[in-house]
Design an enzyme around this catalytic site. Sequence first.
Site, PDB file in Angstrom:
ATOM      1  N   HIS A  59       0.840  -1.200   0.000  1.00 27.13           N
ATOM      2  CA  HIS A  59       0.000   0.000   0.000  1.00 27.13           C
ATOM      3  C   HIS A  59       0.877   1.252   0.000  1.00 27.13           C
ATOM      4  O   HIS A  59       0.803   2.083   0.893  1.00 27.13           O
ATOM      5  CB  HIS A  59      -0.955  -0.057   1.195  1.00 27.13           C
ATOM      6  CG  HIS A  59      -1.840  -1.270   1.167  1.00 27.13           C
ATOM      7  ND1 HIS A  59      -1.403  -2.516   1.579  1.00 27.13           N
ATOM      8  CD2 HIS A  59      -3.107  -1.450   0.709  1.00 27.13           C
ATOM      9  CE1 HIS A  59      -2.386  -3.401   1.399  1.00 27.13           C
ATOM     10  NE2 HIS A  59      -3.423  -2.783   0.869  1.00 27.13           N
ATOM     11  N   HIS A 194     -14.814  -2.446  -0.907  1.00 25.28           N
ATOM     12  CA  HIS A 194     -14.476  -1.248  -0.131  1.00 25.28           C
ATOM     13  C   HIS A 194     -14.006  -0.138  -1.062  1.00 25.28           C
ATOM     14  O   HIS A 194     -13.504  -0.389  -2.149  1.00 25.28           O
ATOM     15  CB  HIS A 194     -13.401  -1.535   0.924  1.00 25.28           C
ATOM     16  CG  HIS A 194     -12.034  -1.915   0.416  1.00 25.28           C
ATOM     17  ND1 HIS A 194     -11.794  -3.067  -0.307  1.00 25.28           N
ATOM     18  CD2 HIS A 194     -10.825  -1.317   0.544  1.00 25.28           C
ATOM     19  CE1 HIS A 194     -10.494  -3.161  -0.579  1.00 25.28           C
ATOM     20  NE2 HIS A 194      -9.876  -2.095  -0.093  1.00 25.28           N
ATOM     21  N   GLU A 241      -9.098  -4.804  -5.973  1.00 27.37           N
ATOM     22  CA  GLU A 241      -7.904  -5.608  -5.667  1.00 27.37           C
ATOM     23  C   GLU A 241      -8.244  -7.099  -5.546  1.00 27.37           C
ATOM     24  O   GLU A 241      -7.336  -7.929  -5.479  1.00 27.37           O
ATOM     25  CB  GLU A 241      -7.214  -5.102  -4.399  1.00 27.37           C
ATOM     26  CG  GLU A 241      -7.974  -5.372  -3.105  1.00 27.37           C
ATOM     27  CD  GLU A 241      -7.305  -4.770  -1.880  1.00 27.37           C
ATOM     28  OE1 GLU A 241      -6.398  -3.948  -2.030  1.00 27.37           O
ATOM     29  OE2 GLU A 241      -7.720  -5.136  -0.757  1.00 27.37           O
TER      30      GLU A 241
HETATM   31 FE    FE Z   1      -5.317  -3.724   0.076  1.00 27.39          FE
END
Ligand code: FE
Length: 446
Positions: A59, A194, A241
């Site tokens: 990230h 998300h 993802e």
């Molecule tokens: Fe992630």
Amino acid sequence: MASIVGGIAASHTPTIGFAFDRDKRNDPAWTPVFAAFDPVREWLEQRRPDVLFFVYNDHVTSFFFDHYSAFALGTGERWEVADEGGGARDLPAVEGDPAFAAHLARSLVADEFDLSFFQGRALDHGVFSPLSMLSRHDAAGWPVRIVPLQVGVLQFPIPTARRCYRLGQALRRAIESYPEDLRVALVATGGLSHQVHGERAGFNNTAWDERFLDLYENDPERLCGMTHAELAELGGVEGAEVIMWLVMRGALSANVRRLHRAYTLPSMTGIATAIYEDLAGEPSVSELARLREHADRQLQGVERLSGSYPFTIERSVAAYRLNKFLHSLVEPDFRAAFLADPEALFERARLSEVERDLVRRRDWIGLIRYGVIFFMLEKLGAVIGVSNLHIYAAMRGQSLEEFQKTRNAQVMYSVAGKDAGRLAWDREAPAADAAAAPPDVSRPPS
Ligand code: FE
């Protein structure tokens, strides 16, 4: 031969690590997270894999946009826990498996997945959030090794869902053709729905998450056909993802048995865990032989080229510390410190006595044999005022003059730039010292 004992899917949110570190097991708000991971940990304890092949994304912790790649395979010996802003989590580093990773690399590249490779980079919550829940550990370490695969899912264009699935299919061939007995579990991390940025932050879609889990198990082909925009619409932009899960699904056959599936949505991200075992049989002996031949084909016969040391992942891992040390010579401050007091830098870099000795003696061929790549030698040469031609001659065990006779023109050069000033061996230089004899690099400096 290596075998795949099964696949685990797990979200990798920071909340999971937070809950673990603060021991929230008995807090009703967090209990479902522990309940989702407990059966997976128990399955791992039963099945006892030697290695977890961990598909995750960083990230923007250890990978940045100065060089962003689609698929980066971790080949290193050891993986530290990354500091993501408030200090690293109090977890031990986990061992890697460089020999296995090198085989996977050869096989995947032979299958035209031109990966990038990394070592010496810490792993962030993409790995350690689920890992801390999945495996018992203590100060001494973990009972399992890790080969991480970092998928660049943050800067579009990112790999398609189908590309991830196909990489998984190639990964299965790569794992099964590894000649050592190794039990491998695949771990796919990320998602589910998300979105953490913009006015749409906080978007979730529980119905889609459940449908995704159904399709993942029974009809991954349908997921492979989805675009990133379609995935983002249904599951949020960061939720896209989940394409990483398809690497693991591709490495399993059409027939899987699901042993566990759990879903909870405590905050921003749908957290899911699942376990799949493959119902397909083992490959035949002749298939394995063909796959091994395929993986190793490109460098077959290279050992006959005496005096040649192809820079393989094995060499890169074995000599990483010394190559990294010499690479630092591209920084002006490090160069100056090296010229002023090399011993202090050796100590700071924790070079072994063998490594220090090779550098002290300018043992050019010794450095190559040790695993240093030539392009570090020419940097060292530039810093200490030695030409490339001196290095070539020394590696061949010849005098500069002997080697020069083998060239069409008797020229001298190095990669030294403007900081180097006058070079003693440069006969073109107008200064009085230009005519000085070139340094004898075949012997240690006095
Ligand atoms: Fe992630």
